[in-house]
Design a protein around this motif. Sequence first.
Motif, PDB file in Angstrom:
ATOM      1  N   TRP A 154     -44.363 -54.318  80.666  1.00  0.00           N
ATOM      2  CA  TRP A 154     -45.394 -53.648  79.894  1.00  0.00           C
ATOM      3  C   TRP A 154     -46.726 -53.653  80.652  1.00  0.00           C
ATOM      4  O   TRP A 154     -46.961 -54.530  81.496  1.00  0.00           O
ATOM      5  CB  TRP A 154     -45.583 -54.330  78.526  1.00  0.00           C
ATOM      6  CG  TRP A 154     -44.367 -54.234  77.681  1.00  0.00           C
ATOM      7  CD1 TRP A 154     -43.761 -53.085  77.238  1.00  0.00           C
ATOM      8  CD2 TRP A 154     -43.567 -55.318  77.189  1.00  0.00           C
ATOM      9  NE1 TRP A 154     -42.640 -53.384  76.494  1.00  0.00           N
ATOM     10  CE2 TRP A 154     -42.497 -54.751  76.450  1.00  0.00           C
ATOM     11  CE3 TRP A 154     -43.646 -56.699  77.297  1.00  0.00           C
ATOM     12  CZ2 TRP A 154     -41.529 -55.522  75.818  1.00  0.00           C
ATOM     13  CZ3 TRP A 154     -42.680 -57.468  76.671  1.00  0.00           C
ATOM     14  CH2 TRP A 154     -41.651 -56.879  75.940  1.00  0.00           C
TER      15      TRP A 154
ATOM     16  N   PHE B  83     -54.161 -61.918  74.561  1.00  0.00           N
ATOM     17  CA  PHE B  83     -53.415 -61.511  73.368  1.00  0.00           C
ATOM     18  C   PHE B  83     -52.026 -62.122  73.394  1.00  0.00           C
ATOM     19  O   PHE B  83     -51.412 -62.245  74.451  1.00  0.00           O
ATOM     20  CB  PHE B  83     -53.287 -59.985  73.296  1.00  0.00           C
ATOM     21  CG  PHE B  83     -52.617 -59.507  72.034  1.00  0.00           C
ATOM     22  CD1 PHE B  83     -53.325 -59.469  70.841  1.00  0.00           C
ATOM     23  CD2 PHE B  83     -51.286 -59.118  72.032  1.00  0.00           C
ATOM     24  CE1 PHE B  83     -52.717 -59.039  69.666  1.00  0.00           C
ATOM     25  CE2 PHE B  83     -50.670 -58.685  70.853  1.00  0.00           C
ATOM     26  CZ  PHE B  83     -51.387 -58.646  69.678  1.00  0.00           C
ATOM     27  N   GLY B  84     -51.546 -62.501  72.214  1.00  0.00           N
ATOM     28  CA  GLY B  84     -50.190 -63.003  72.092  1.00  0.00           C
ATOM     29  C   GLY B  84     -49.707 -62.860  70.670  1.00  0.00           C
ATOM     30  O   GLY B  84     -50.508 -62.814  69.739  1.00  0.00           O
ATOM     31  N   LYS B  85     -48.422 -62.753  70.520  1.00  0.00           N
ATOM     32  CA  LYS B  85     -47.851 -62.706  69.178  1.00  0.00           C
ATOM     33  C   LYS B  85     -48.101 -64.037  68.476  1.00  0.00           C
ATOM     34  O   LYS B  85     -48.289 -65.065  69.133  1.00  0.00           O
ATOM     35  CB  LYS B  85     -46.345 -62.447  69.251  1.00  0.00           C
ATOM     36  CG  LYS B  85     -45.975 -61.079  69.768  1.00  0.00           C
ATOM     37  CD  LYS B  85     -44.453 -60.953  69.852  1.00  0.00           C
ATOM     38  CE  LYS B  85     -44.061 -59.589  70.393  1.00  0.00           C
ATOM     39  NZ  LYS B  85     -42.594 -59.485  70.571  1.00  0.00           N
ATOM     40  N   PRO B  86     -48.065 -64.019  67.138  1.00  0.00           N
ATOM     41  CA  PRO B  86     -48.209 -65.281  66.402  1.00  0.00           C
ATOM     42  C   PRO B  86     -47.182 -66.307  66.879  1.00  0.00           C
ATOM     43  O   PRO B  86     -45.999 -65.995  67.011  1.00  0.00           O
ATOM     44  CB  PRO B  86     -47.941 -64.869  64.953  1.00  0.00           C
ATOM     45  CG  PRO B  86     -48.310 -63.425  64.888  1.00  0.00           C
ATOM     46  CD  PRO B  86     -47.963 -62.864  66.237  1.00  0.00           C
TER      47      PRO B  86
ATOM     48  N   GLN C 114     -47.145 -67.576  69.809  1.00  0.00           N
ATOM     49  CA  GLN C 114     -47.078 -67.575  71.273  1.00  0.00           C
ATOM     50  C   GLN C 114     -48.469 -67.835  71.851  1.00  0.00           C
ATOM     51  O   GLN C 114     -49.466 -67.535  71.230  1.00  0.00           O
ATOM     52  CB  GLN C 114     -46.556 -66.228  71.791  1.00  0.00           C
ATOM     53  CG  GLN C 114     -45.076 -65.991  71.505  1.00  0.00           C
ATOM     54  CD  GLN C 114     -44.576 -64.713  72.152  1.00  0.00           C
ATOM     55  OE1 GLN C 114     -45.358 -63.928  72.674  1.00  0.00           O
ATOM     56  NE2 GLN C 114     -43.271 -64.496  72.094  1.00  0.00           N
TER      57      GLN C 114
ATOM     58  N   PRO D 158     -51.595 -67.013  73.705  1.00  0.00           N
ATOM     59  CA  PRO D 158     -52.246 -65.766  74.125  1.00  0.00           C
ATOM     60  C   PRO D 158     -52.404 -65.716  75.638  1.00  0.00           C
ATOM     61  O   PRO D 158     -52.598 -66.748  76.292  1.00  0.00           O
ATOM     62  CB  PRO D 158     -53.612 -65.836  73.427  1.00  0.00           C
ATOM     63  CG  PRO D 158     -53.426 -66.772  72.296  1.00  0.00           C
ATOM     64  CD  PRO D 158     -52.419 -67.785  72.772  1.00  0.00           C
TER      65      PRO D 158
ATOM     66  N   GLU E 181     -53.784 -59.940  79.630  1.00  0.00           N
ATOM     67  CA  GLU E 181     -52.776 -58.958  80.029  1.00  0.00           C
ATOM     68  C   GLU E 181     -53.235 -58.142  81.249  1.00  0.00           C
ATOM     69  O   GLU E 181     -54.415 -58.083  81.578  1.00  0.00           O
ATOM     70  CB  GLU E 181     -52.481 -58.019  78.853  1.00  0.00           C
ATOM     71  CG  GLU E 181     -51.912 -58.743  77.642  1.00  0.00           C
ATOM     72  CD  GLU E 181     -51.570 -57.814  76.505  1.00  0.00           C
ATOM     73  OE1 GLU E 181     -50.428 -57.884  76.025  1.00  0.00           O
ATOM     74  OE2 GLU E 181     -52.433 -57.019  76.086  1.00  0.00           O
TER      75      GLU E 181
ATOM     76  N   ARG F  64     -52.199 -50.282  67.728  1.00  0.00           N
ATOM     77  CA  ARG F  64     -51.012 -50.201  66.848  1.00  0.00           C
ATOM     78  C   ARG F  64     -51.365 -49.682  65.458  1.00  0.00           C
ATOM     79  O   ARG F  64     -51.077 -48.536  65.148  1.00  0.00           O
ATOM     80  CB  ARG F  64     -50.289 -51.543  66.791  1.00  0.00           C
ATOM     81  CG  ARG F  64     -49.779 -51.919  68.173  1.00  0.00           C
ATOM     82  CD  ARG F  64     -49.111 -53.278  68.242  1.00  0.00           C
ATOM     83  NE  ARG F  64     -48.776 -53.607  69.618  1.00  0.00           N
ATOM     84  CZ  ARG F  64     -48.432 -54.798  70.056  1.00  0.00           C
ATOM     85  NH1 ARG F  64     -48.339 -55.805  69.206  1.00  0.00           N
ATOM     86  NH2 ARG F  64     -48.155 -54.999  71.310  1.00  0.00           N
TER      87      ARG F  64
ATOM     88  N   ASP G 207     -53.323 -54.415  62.187  1.00  0.00           N
ATOM     89  CA  ASP G 207     -52.596 -55.245  63.147  1.00  0.00           C
ATOM     90  C   ASP G 207     -53.591 -56.082  63.966  1.00  0.00           C
ATOM     91  O   ASP G 207     -54.680 -55.607  64.293  1.00  0.00           O
ATOM     92  CB  ASP G 207     -51.799 -54.328  64.084  1.00  0.00           C
ATOM     93  CG  ASP G 207     -50.746 -55.076  64.882  1.00  0.00           C
ATOM     94  OD1 ASP G 207     -49.554 -54.832  64.646  1.00  0.00           O
ATOM     95  OD2 ASP G 207     -51.114 -55.907  65.756  1.00  0.00           O
TER      96      ASP G 207
ATOM     97  N   HIS H 223     -53.515 -56.522  66.916  1.00  0.00           N
ATOM     98  CA  HIS H 223     -53.741 -55.774  68.156  1.00  0.00           C
ATOM     99  C   HIS H 223     -54.977 -54.880  68.054  1.00  0.00           C
ATOM    100  O   HIS H 223     -55.621 -54.579  69.076  1.00  0.00           O
ATOM    101  CB  HIS H 223     -52.500 -54.920  68.459  1.00  0.00           C
ATOM    102  CG  HIS H 223     -52.279 -54.629  69.912  1.00  0.00           C
ATOM    103  ND1 HIS H 223     -52.582 -53.426  70.498  1.00  0.00           N
ATOM    104  CD2 HIS H 223     -51.778 -55.410  70.911  1.00  0.00           C
ATOM    105  CE1 HIS H 223     -52.272 -53.466  71.779  1.00  0.00           C
ATOM    106  NE2 HIS H 223     -51.786 -54.646  72.058  1.00  0.00           N
TER     107      HIS H 223
ATOM    108  N   TYR I  64     -57.976 -57.019  68.658  1.00  0.00           N
ATOM    109  CA  TYR I  64     -57.921 -57.277  70.113  1.00  0.00           C
ATOM    110  C   TYR I  64     -58.488 -56.091  70.887  1.00  0.00           C
ATOM    111  O   TYR I  64     -59.262 -56.251  71.833  1.00  0.00           O
ATOM    112  CB  TYR I  64     -56.462 -57.544  70.477  1.00  0.00           C
ATOM    113  CG  TYR I  64     -56.094 -57.536  71.932  1.00  0.00           C
ATOM    114  CD1 TYR I  64     -56.752 -58.334  72.862  1.00  0.00           C
ATOM    115  CD2 TYR I  64     -55.034 -56.741  72.381  1.00  0.00           C
ATOM    116  CE1 TYR I  64     -56.368 -58.333  74.200  1.00  0.00           C
ATOM    117  CE2 TYR I  64     -54.643 -56.739  73.703  1.00  0.00           C
ATOM    118  CZ  TYR I  64     -55.317 -57.525  74.607  1.00  0.00           C
ATOM    119  OH  TYR I  64     -54.929 -57.532  75.922  1.00  0.00           O
TER     120      TYR I  64
END
Length: 266
Positions: A62, A86-89, A91, A93, A96, A118, A122, A124, A127
């Motif tokens: 990505w 940034f990171g998913k809950p 995970q 961060p 990128e 998104r 969200d 994101h 972010y």
Amino acid sequence: MRIATWNVNSLRTRLDRVLAFLERSSIDVLAIQETKCRDDQLPVAPFEAAGYEVAHTGYHQWNGVAIVSRVGLKEVETSYAGQPAFGKPGQEPRVEARAIGATCGGVRVWSLYVPHGRTLTDPHYAYKLAWLDGLRAQAAGWLAADPTAQVGLLGDWNVIPRDTDVWDVTAFEGHTHVSAAERAAFAAFEDAGYTEVTREHLPAEHTYTYWDYQQLAFPRNKGLRIDFAYASPALRDQVTAVTVDRDERRGKGASDHVPVVLDLAG
DNA sequence: ATGGTAGTGGTACTA
């Protein structure tokens, strides 16, 4: 000198088209977004054979951004200072691979892939706003440190700044890209001393740089204007023309974005 | 006709 920006949606898949574009349009510096590969997967040799140097940052399939140059490539940075992670809950961060900077032919070039967002609810999306605000703060600082610097902020901004930058803005109600907050974050670069030079040279409404792969968007000309170039005053003074290479969207194997080309004096 | 576009990588995710 000619500088261009292009979200290629996989550099490996689009390699032949990218090389053909460089030659056809006599590009000196190309800011690439969405290479969709790691550094070790980057096809470097074909660019070197064509006389270009390459700088890239990519961690997985990505994002991924690169700068290709045949007028020098110095002082590479693979993120901007303070770039949000940034990171998913659950995970950790991570910063990128969405920004890379290099000095090419006297111009500080940044290839930027602004987060999509998104949906408006969200994480994101927050972010995205923080990412734009952090970049603006840095960009303001670069100009404060040297008001004569030639700085170009090129890339896929994932913002539709005006209602006439989309075929039908009502189709985007309640979606990202058109919210007041995103438009304010985008416009703030003007307040920081930069000029969006693609619109300055191509003011026509409904000038698009992206058409979705779905729903026959390109044949129906249902496009978006989301690829832009903010220039510092010294760089803005050098821009003599801007071109959107709309034909690059045609045919089999096209990216969903087309290149935007800046002609510079000298 | 129960889909729809594309890329990567792996049986999902991102745009």
